[in-house]
Each structure stands twice: as C-alpha cells, then as structure tokens.
Design a protein around this motif. Sequence first.
Motif, PDB file in Angstrom:
ATOM      1  N   ALA A  71       0.826  -1.204  -0.067  1.00 13.34           N
ATOM      2  CA  ALA A  71       0.107   0.065   0.147  1.00 13.34           C
ATOM      3  C   ALA A  71       0.813   1.163   0.077  1.00 13.34           C
ATOM      4  O   ALA A  71       0.574   2.211  -0.650  1.00 13.34           O
ATOM      5  CB  ALA A  71      -0.989  -0.080   1.092  1.00 13.34           C
ATOM      6  N   GLU A  72       2.062   1.109   0.649  1.00 11.20           N
ATOM      7  CA  GLU A  72       3.090   2.310   0.644  1.00 11.20           C
ATOM      8  C   GLU A  72       4.105   2.313  -0.676  1.00 11.20           C
ATOM      9  O   GLU A  72       4.920   3.111  -0.472  1.00 11.20           O
ATOM     10  CB  GLU A  72       3.622   2.268   1.994  1.00 11.20           C
ATOM     11  N   GLY A  73       3.773   1.369  -1.371  1.00 10.88           N
ATOM     12  CA  GLY A  73       4.646   1.386  -2.862  1.00 10.88           C
ATOM     13  C   GLY A  73       5.915   1.029  -2.344  1.00 10.88           C
ATOM     14  O   GLY A  73       7.017   1.466  -3.046  1.00 10.88           O
ATOM     15  N   ILE A  74       6.387   0.142  -1.334  1.00 13.23           N
ATOM     16  CA  ILE A  74       7.541  -0.260  -0.951  1.00 13.23           C
ATOM     17  C   ILE A  74       7.966  -1.418  -1.868  1.00 13.23           C
ATOM     18  O   ILE A  74       7.015  -2.579  -1.653  1.00 13.23           O
ATOM     19  CB  ILE A  74       7.730  -0.500   0.408  1.00 13.23           C
ATOM     20  N   SER A  75       8.950  -1.718  -2.427  1.00 10.31           N
ATOM     21  CA  SER A  75       9.264  -2.990  -3.230  1.00 10.31           C
ATOM     22  C   SER A  75       9.795  -3.755  -2.322  1.00 10.31           C
ATOM     23  O   SER A  75      10.587  -3.599  -1.322  1.00 10.31           O
ATOM     24  CB  SER A  75      10.334  -2.562  -4.473  1.00 10.31           C
ATOM     25  N   VAL A  76       9.253  -5.228  -2.429  1.00  4.66           N
ATOM     26  CA  VAL A  76       9.647  -6.287  -1.515  1.00  4.66           C
ATOM     27  C   VAL A  76      10.687  -7.084  -2.224  1.00  4.66           C
ATOM     28  O   VAL A  76      10.242  -7.584  -3.416  1.00  4.66           O
ATOM     29  CB  VAL A  76       8.578  -6.925  -0.970  1.00  4.66           C
ATOM     30  N   ALA A  77      11.531  -7.712  -1.592  1.00 10.53           N
ATOM     31  CA  ALA A  77      12.535  -8.659  -2.356  1.00 10.53           C
ATOM     32  C   ALA A  77      12.557  -9.951  -1.543  1.00 10.53           C
ATOM     33  O   ALA A  77      12.106 -10.021  -0.172  1.00 10.53           O
ATOM     34  CB  ALA A  77      14.007  -8.194  -2.162  1.00 10.53           C
ATOM     35  N   LEU A  78      12.445 -11.268  -2.126  1.00 10.49           N
ATOM     36  CA  LEU A  78      12.249 -12.529  -1.583  1.00 10.49           C
ATOM     37  C   LEU A  78      13.708 -12.743  -0.913  1.00 10.49           C
ATOM     38  O   LEU A  78      14.721 -12.474  -1.475  1.00 10.49           O
ATOM     39  CB  LEU A  78      11.938 -13.498  -2.717  1.00 10.49           C
TER      40      LEU A  78
END
Length: 644
Positions: free
Chosen positions: A363-370
């Motif tokens: 929702a905050e546009g934060i990219s997430v890495a596995l």
Amino acid sequence: MSRLQQIVAGRWFVPAVSGTLIVLSWVAGGIEMALVGAILMVAAAVVAGWRIAVQAVRSLLTKHVGIDLLVSVAAIGAIIIGNFWEAAAVTFLFAIGHALEAATLNRTRSALAELVAVAPDVAVVLRGGQQVEVGAGDVEVGETVLVKHGAKVPVDGTVVAGTGGIDEASITGESMPVDKGEGDQVFAGTVSRSGFLQVRASGIGADTTLARIIHRVEEAQDAKAKTQSFIDRFARWYTPAVLLLALIAGLVSGDVVLALTLLVIGCPGALVISIPVAIVAGIGRAAKDGILIKGGEYLETAAKIDVVAVDKTGTLTQGRPRLTDVVVLDPALERADVLRWAANAEAGSEHPLARPILAAADAEGISVALPEHVHPIAGKGIEVMSAGHRVLVGNQALLEQFGVRDDGGAERAARHLADGGRTPMIIAVDDTVVGVIAVADTVRDDAATMVDQLHAAGVRRVVMLTGDVQAVASAIATATGIDEVRAALLPEDKLAAVQELQRAGHTVAMVGDGVNDAPALAAADIGVAMGAAGSAVAVETADIALMGDHLLKLPEAIGLAKRTVSVMRQNIAIALLTVVALLAGVFLGGVTMAIGMLVHEASVMVVIVNAMRLLRRQRAAGSARRPRSTGSAVERRPGVLTEG
C-alpha cells in the motif's frame, strides 16, 4: 384439483355451510316451520361436528382422550335431549376455532412461505461458449452461471469474474445490498441489484444455503417447547377430569344440561393453541431477520440466558490483522526502511501475520525482495537472509538467542505496544536493532453496542473466552465493555469455563467460530454460530445460527426469545382464567352452553392476536455508542501471542 374441490377442501367451507344452515333454521322458525328449523339445526351440528367426532374416535383408538371428545359428547348429548341450537352452536364455534387456528398458523409461517417464494426457478449457464437457460436444479457443480442485473442468484457459488451489488435480505436479513467481486461467495435466492457476475456453482438444489434454511425453519416451527410438552401432558389428565366432573355434576344434580354445559365450558381451546402459535410466530419473525432458531425448546432456553460467553478473534474483532505501528530505533533509517526490512523477511514466511505486513508495504509502494534463506524459530520469530544481511523478526528471546544487543529501547517499545492491545515484533538487521512494528486485529464497530444491548436484554454478564494473552484481551474488554476476561485458554479450557458458569447456576450462551470453540459450543445451553450463511455445518448444528456476520443479531435473538416466552405465559394465563371463570359461571348460574362457547372463541381470538404481535419487528434494546478505544488484540507468533 378443480375449483369446486379447492372450495370444499378450504378451511372455511365447513363453518360457512354450518353457519348458513343455522341462519336458515332461524328463518324457518320465524315462519312457523318448527320441524324444518329443527332439521336444519341438526344438519348444521352434523356438518360442523362430523370431523370433530371422527378425530375424537381416532384419538380414542390410540388411547388418547382429547378436547375433541369433550365437544363430541356435549354435542351428541345436546341433540339427544332436544337442545338442537346448543349442539349446532358448540360444533359451529369449535369449527370456527379450528379454521382460525389453521389460518393463524399459516399466517405465522409466512417467513417460510417467503423463503420458498424467493427460490430461483431458472439459471443462465455458459455451455460450449454459449449462454443456455436451464432449470436451477439442472445446473451442474463447477459450471459458470451468469447473474445479470435484476436476476436471482440460482446457486451457491464463488464469483470468478465481474462485480455487482447483491441483495442478501432473504439469507442474512441485511437490508442493504452487499458489493461482490472476484473470490466472494454468493447464495441462491439472493438478488442482483447492480452489475454483472460470473459465478462458479458449488451448491445446487437441496445443497444450497437457502434450501438448508427452509428445511431448518420448517423443522423448528414444528418443534415443541418445554412449555408446550407440559400442556400436552396436562391435557391427557385434564380431559378425563372434566368428563368425570360433568358426570358427577349430572348425577348429583340430575341436570343433564348442566353436565353437558360443563363439558363444553371445560374445553381449553385457547390453551391448546396458545403455545404453538407463539412458537411459530417467534421463529418466523427470527427467520425474516436472518436468525435461525433450531426449535421451540431452544427458543425457550434462549429466553433464560443470563451469561454470554464470546470468542475474541473474528467475533469481537474483525479477524483481519493490519499493521498499526512502525517504531524507528535506528536514527540512520526512515520508517519505510524499517518496514522494507520487515516485509523482506516476512515475504518468505507462512505465518498469518506476514500478510498484513506485506499488504502495508504494498500500500505504501515499497518494493519487496524475496529472502535467500528462511529459518522459522518456534516460539521466538524468524531468521532470514535478505540482500546479504541477516534479518531477525520476533521477540526479545530471539535477539538473545542470536546475541543481538538491545539498550532497552526495543523492549520498552514492545511492552508499550503490547499494553495497548497490539502484537509487537522487533526488527534487527545483522547485529543492530532497527525498529519495532506492531499489528492489531481491529475491534468491530458494533462490538460495544452489542454488549450494551445484551445487558439491556437481561444478560447479567458478558465473558470473553480467548486463547490470547491477558494484556491483549484486557484491551479488547476495555474497548467493548466486556464484564469478565479469561485469557490464554486452550479449547478444553473454554469448555471448562462454560461448565463452571453452568455449575454456578447460569444459563450460558457460547458464541464462537465452531472450530477451536466446538467443545464449548456443544456444552453451552445455547450454541450460537455467527456468519453461518456459508456453513452447512453451522446451519445444521447450531442451536441459534446468525446468518449474517452482524453482532447486533445476538441481542436481537435473545430479546425476541424473551418476548416469545412472555407471550406464551400471557396466553396460558388468558386461557386458564377463561376456563376457571366460565366454570364458576356455570355453577353460579347464568352461563349457558352457547355463551360458554362464544366466550371460548373470544379467548382464542385474544390469544391469536397476542401471538401475532411477535410478527412485528422490534427495535433492538439499548442505545448505540462509540467504541471506547481502537486498540485490540491479534494472534501472534508462538511465545508472543496466541490465536484467540
């Protein structure tokens, strides 16, 4: 069946013919045709009384002495001694009473008739890429059904495409349409008010929620309450007692008319109908409001409830945790940095609390890495390798295991969040504590109002039984006005708590999700299932099933049960007082057989009208109020918080 056959089979045919013959008899008497008048009056008695006599004989063959026998003996005796008018009046008025009873029960069963009426007849399915209209019962499980604006949903199923607003009043009692989209569940008999939906069928015909509701209401309205069973036993000795009283009175006084009058006056017609009509009306009203009550016995028990035990997660709370706090402890980082490290770690976790963290990051546009490596640590949290860094997410014990130094800031922040009813998780990157995040399951907006209304409905205590820790449970209790909290309970502990309350003399209702609460639900005097529309097991097994996921239906159900039992008691009092007053009138003089029957029928009408009041919808007791706080409890990792 022809139109003539329908008229003859109608409930009012016999009273109408008998009444006509009585009027013609009076006319014949007025023009000095006494013999014709007498014949017509006897004919009126026979027309109105033959069914009564047949029923009396059938009852005797099964060794049951019923009210029909009193009327039959009285009418035959009146004819024998030449009191033709009394015989006709008794049978005519009794036939009217039967017709009124049948009409009233049909009227109070209106909820069932309305449910049957909303059952869909046709469905539009996709077969071979074409829209094909088939009978609703001919849809096959797994087929795609098209639901267009204004159409009834023909099956239970899941929306696979499209959006729309569905009127679910026939299932849940909810007056406002509910928005539906991909993945949402829909029910047969509901109506599309907007949009266009494609639904994959999962329940058809008798396997739909609507069919189960119809079946349950039908059974419930036929089920007897304890009070009704008592009256049945009462009638078994009451009728022979009246016969004996009439016989003794006739022998002692030598007055056959007195004996026959006592037989008629002793017929407790209003008593016979007083309980069934109230049960049917009460259960019918509940069904219209999306409340399924299993039967008369459970309706009567629900009126005695003085303690309500509730589960927390999914009952008092939404059951959907969300991220509430991000506390930054490393001055070199921003809020988004702490949330990113937490989300990167949780991206490899199967824990339920991973979802709200990932949802907040998205929702905050934060990219997430596995993460490259994931190592869950029971009772403490999770260790992952992400972008070449070791990331820890968990409790203080997790930091200690990996030798991460905390200056006390993380522990203080975690304790403060926990005291506020949130679930804290400490975030450490390599050997540095960077922050604390917290998630919470929000309290339902109407939870506090429900507690108020339960108290207004006569419930003395509302008790929370939860597997969550005391701090979280106490925060929920403060927010909702719960009277008592019992936290950190296993399913067997909840069962023991219910049994303890029962041993203390309380009538206990247990409200839960039916899974980990199953033992407590089964042991409670009344087990209540919430949001049961999509659960066949809940509809079939719960003593009371609230079809919609609406907390305020619970006090509404208890209030309706209390009103129904009150009407039962009023009706019994009316019926018994009528019989006592008439019997006294016979012995004191002035009450004849015809007058007695007329008063009896009047009492039947009073009982019916009194019961029909239950069909009116009552405003819920209590006044709405705003929740006391927004803090609430959630499930958490083992060793931190447990699911409630």
